[in-house]
Motif scaffolding. Structure first.
Motif, PDB file in Angstrom:
ATOM      1  N   UNK A   1     -22.546 -42.041  -3.242  1.00  0.00           N
ATOM      2  CA  UNK A   1     -22.934 -43.089  -2.739  1.00  0.00           C
ATOM      3  C   UNK A   1     -22.346 -43.375  -1.318  1.00  0.00           C
ATOM      4  N   UNK A   2     -23.042 -44.076  -0.477  1.00  0.00           N
ATOM      5  CA  UNK A   2     -22.426 -44.434   0.579  1.00  0.00           C
ATOM      6  C   UNK A   2     -20.931 -45.313   0.860  1.00  0.00           C
ATOM      7  N   UNK A   3     -19.879 -44.692   1.314  1.00  0.00           N
ATOM      8  CA  UNK A   3     -18.648 -45.549   1.245  1.00  0.00           C
ATOM      9  C   UNK A   3     -17.651 -45.045  -0.062  1.00  0.00           C
ATOM     10  N   UNK A   4     -18.283 -44.158  -0.964  1.00  0.00           N
ATOM     11  CA  UNK A   4     -17.289 -43.652  -1.913  1.00  0.00           C
ATOM     12  C   UNK A   4     -17.255 -42.430  -1.864  1.00  0.00           C
TER      13      UNK A   4
ATOM     14  N   UNK B   1     -25.757 -38.603  -1.280  1.00  0.00           N
ATOM     15  CA  UNK B   1     -25.485 -37.198  -1.148  1.00  0.00           C
ATOM     16  C   UNK B   1     -25.729 -36.710  -2.646  1.00  0.00           C
ATOM     17  N   UNK B   2     -26.768 -35.996  -2.649  1.00  0.00           N
ATOM     18  CA  UNK B   2     -26.905 -35.217  -3.796  1.00  0.00           C
ATOM     19  C   UNK B   2     -25.674 -34.358  -4.501  1.00  0.00           C
ATOM     20  N   UNK B   3     -25.237 -34.426  -5.699  1.00  0.00           N
ATOM     21  CA  UNK B   3     -24.071 -33.445  -6.192  1.00  0.00           C
ATOM     22  C   UNK B   3     -24.484 -33.080  -7.468  1.00  0.00           C
ATOM     23  N   UNK B   4     -23.297 -33.404  -8.434  1.00  0.00           N
ATOM     24  CA  UNK B   4     -23.586 -32.926  -9.809  1.00  0.00           C
ATOM     25  C   UNK B   4     -22.204 -33.301 -10.485  1.00  0.00           C
TER      26      UNK B   4
ATOM     27  N   UNK C   1     -27.869 -32.229  -7.289  1.00  0.00           N
ATOM     28  CA  UNK C   1     -28.539 -31.431  -6.288  1.00  0.00           C
ATOM     29  C   UNK C   1     -29.414 -30.366  -6.434  1.00  0.00           C
ATOM     30  N   UNK C   2     -29.671 -30.180  -7.553  1.00  0.00           N
ATOM     31  CA  UNK C   2     -30.698 -29.144  -8.226  1.00  0.00           C
ATOM     32  C   UNK C   2     -32.043 -29.856  -7.700  1.00  0.00           C
ATOM     33  N   UNK C   3     -32.301 -30.902  -7.405  1.00  0.00           N
ATOM     34  CA  UNK C   3     -33.456 -31.512  -7.299  1.00  0.00           C
ATOM     35  C   UNK C   3     -33.853 -31.109  -5.739  1.00  0.00           C
ATOM     36  N   UNK C   4     -33.076 -30.847  -4.983  1.00  0.00           N
ATOM     37  CA  UNK C   4     -33.409 -30.223  -3.690  1.00  0.00           C
ATOM     38  C   UNK C   4     -33.214 -31.508  -2.793  1.00  0.00           C
ATOM     39  N   UNK C   5     -33.005 -31.348  -1.412  1.00  0.00           N
ATOM     40  CA  UNK C   5     -33.191 -32.281  -0.130  1.00  0.00           C
ATOM     41  C   UNK C   5     -34.038 -32.967  -0.220  1.00  0.00           C
ATOM     42  N   UNK C   6     -34.251 -34.411  -0.576  1.00  0.00           N
ATOM     43  CA  UNK C   6     -35.584 -35.167  -0.464  1.00  0.00           C
ATOM     44  C   UNK C   6     -36.239 -35.407   1.063  1.00  0.00           C
ATOM     45  N   UNK C   7     -35.863 -34.592   1.933  1.00  0.00           N
ATOM     46  CA  UNK C   7     -36.315 -34.699   3.212  1.00  0.00           C
ATOM     47  C   UNK C   7     -37.105 -33.583   3.263  1.00  0.00           C
TER      48      UNK C   7
END
Length: 554
Positions: free
Chosen positions: A362-365, A400-403, A311-317
């Protein structure tokens, strides 16, 4: 015309070749003690000035020696010698207080010496002995610098031996023997190798040793060399067991047995025979294979890439994210991929690059995954650098960014990949991250285990985080030791902060991150006695057959 050509070429850069290459060895005595409850932990930083510059650039540094005011440093510093230049050197001795940084402001300054390479070489025996000066210009100890010309022979000496009936030195055990190998330098013996320690035995069998001929004896087979044996002690000075002198020529001629002699014991007792005996099982002279020998023989260098998705990278959008895809300017992750990938790409036959992400859902997990294929499928492979960039840009917005930031799972995955690669394949794991490691102990444990495999780890730090702790992983400052007390077999980690190259050609990043790879690959191959394959032969191009043009009838 001749004069005109001279004028036109005055501004051309002249390539200056060194007169010779020399190695520098260092030892200190009577260093000022800066620690309260123990002795200082000295390390030397060597600085030089580039031609025409007044700026001091770091040339190299020695290892740190724990708890010692009279250190003899094993690390050799190689430098090009130019007779026609004044090559200024600044020798800085510090007491290491913080193993996590190379910033000298965070260490204790013991003393320094300003000299020149010419001054060292001009002294008898190429040995300079001078006082170190503290910040107040008072005596801070004495330093000895020995220079020796490196005469490349292209040969190695490989040997293995064992000892029998060594003297018992420990009160409640036997002895913990190790040996120090030195070559004669005119003023004494300079250490070229220190062995491993064997616990609680009088009959040690030492590991096989392989040294360059120039390291062992300067290329002179008749130069005296000395084997000294000690009993290792955790507290205080190590106990001297005994020694013997020989030459490389004598060993190659087949002499196998030597008495280990303690001169003090020999003087006291007329019945004294020895303090043990040594038997050489094998001594062999062999070719010193180079990095290119392995590449020419078809050794593949495979790249694996791991991308930080925490998450520390920031939202890529959003434009402020380190993962933001700018329409004209690649982000730092992309630049690191291109810089390293383009250098290594030609050395991988199939061009396949496994790409993983870590620290995201990741999607679905429903849980955070610390090692997942960036393709978001079961297949992590991308074709070449363009394929890596496509995979990265297509899927970085789908996770989804997390950590937190965990390295151990990704290193373990790379280790499994490297373990199945075969003798002539070497893996480089490129980890691109924006933050501090949250599983440092597990990461160190994984690196220590991976040090026995044909792989290296390159870490590129992007963004503005504090990366001081990354220096712990880089073995330049000593052997990496895991929480389990296991020691790394070799240094396999290189860390570089991207910000150091932010305003430069980002391709220079590859130069810094990959500069240690040749030595690491050679270290692994030689430790496993893996020789390069014979040079591959280029396939002949079949001749082009041109059909004869029929001559029209007259």
């Amino acid at each position: 015309m001749h004069n005109k050509n001279i004028l036109e070429n005055r501004d051309m850069q002249v390539v200056q070749h060194p007169t010779s290459k020399v190695e520098l060895r260092f030892q200190c005595t009577k260093l000022t003690n800066l620690d309260t409850f123990s002795k200082s932990d000295p390390q030397i930083y060597i600085y030089h000035q580039q031609r025409g510059s007044k700026v001091w650039d770091l040339l190299d540094r020695t290892e740190k020696i724990q708890n010692n005011l009279n250190p003899i440093f094993r690390k050799v510093v190689n430098v090009d010698y130019f007779f026609e230049d004044i090559q200024n050197l600044k020798i800085v001795v510090i007491d290491v207080d913080n193993d996590h940084t190379y910033d000298l402001k965070k260490q204790d300054f013991i003393g320094e010496l300003d000299t020149t390479l010419g001054e060292i070489i001009s002294k008898p025996g190429c040995t300079l002995i001078k006082d170190l000066k503290s910040k107040s210009n008072s005596f801070a100890g004495t330093i000895q610098i020995v220079a020796e010309e490196i005469r490349a022979t292209g040969l190695n000496i490989k040997f293995r031996f064992g000892g029998k009936h060594f003297d018992k030195k420990d009160l409640f055990g036997k002895s913990d023997p190790y040996f120090v190998l030195g070559k004669y330098s005119g003023t004494g013996y300079q250490t070229v190798y220190t062995s491993e320690t064997h616990k609680n035995t009088l009959d040690p069998e030492f590991r096989e040793v392989m040294l360059k001929l120039e390291e062992l004896c300067g290329g002179d087979l008749n130069r005296p060399i000395q084997f000294e044996f000690y009993d290792w002690d955790s507290v205080g000075k190590h106990d001297f067991i005994g020694s013997f002198n020989t030459t490389t020529a004598e060993l190659l001629a087949g002499k196998k047995d030597f008495d280990v002699i303690n001169p003090k014991k020999k003087e006291k007792k007329s019945s004294y025979k020895n303090s043990g005996v040594v038997h050489f099982h094998n001594v062999q002279q062999c070719k010193d294979y180079t990095f290119l020998d392995y590449l020419i023989g078809g050794c593949e260098i495979s790249l694996m890439i791991a991308i930080d998705c925490t998450g520390s990278n920031g939202d890529p959008s959003f434009a402020g994210s380190l993962h933001y895809k700018h329409p004209t300017e690649p982000n730092e992750y992309a630049k690191a991929i291109v810089s390293v990938g383009n250098v290594l790409g030609p050395y991988d036959a199939d061009g396949i690059i496994p790409v993983y992400g870590f620290g995201a859902t990741v999607p679905g997990v429903g849980r955070v995954n610390h090692c997942f294929p960036m393709s978001l499928t079961d297949n992590p492979n991308a074709l070449g650098v363009p394929g890596v960039l496509d995979t990265y840009y297509q899927n970085i917005t789908r996770v989804d960014f997390s950590g937190p930031t965990y390295f151990a799972p990704i290193i373990n995955a790379a280790a499994s990949f490297a373990a199945g690669g075969g003798a002539q394949k070497y893996t480089i794991l490129l980890i691109i991250t924006d933050g501090e490691i949250c599983d440092m102990e597990n990461t160190i444990e994984s690196i220590v285990k991976a040090s026995t495999l044909p792989m290296s780890i390159v870490i590129v730090g992007v963004g503005n985080a504090n990366f001081d702790n990354m220096n712990v992983l880089d073995g330049d400052n000593g052997v990496l030791i895991a929480p389990s007390k296991a020691r790394a077999e070799r240094d396999i980690v290189q860390f570089v902060a991207f910000n150091q190259y932010k305003d430069k050609d980002f391709m220079l990043l590859a130069n810094e991150t990959l500069k240690e790879i040749p030595g690491q690959l050679l270290g692994y191959m030689k430790s496993r006695n893996i020789q390069p394959n014979p040079p591959r032969v280029a396939q002949a191009v079949p001749p082009v057959v041109v059909a004869a043009t029929p001559v029209p009838p007259k």
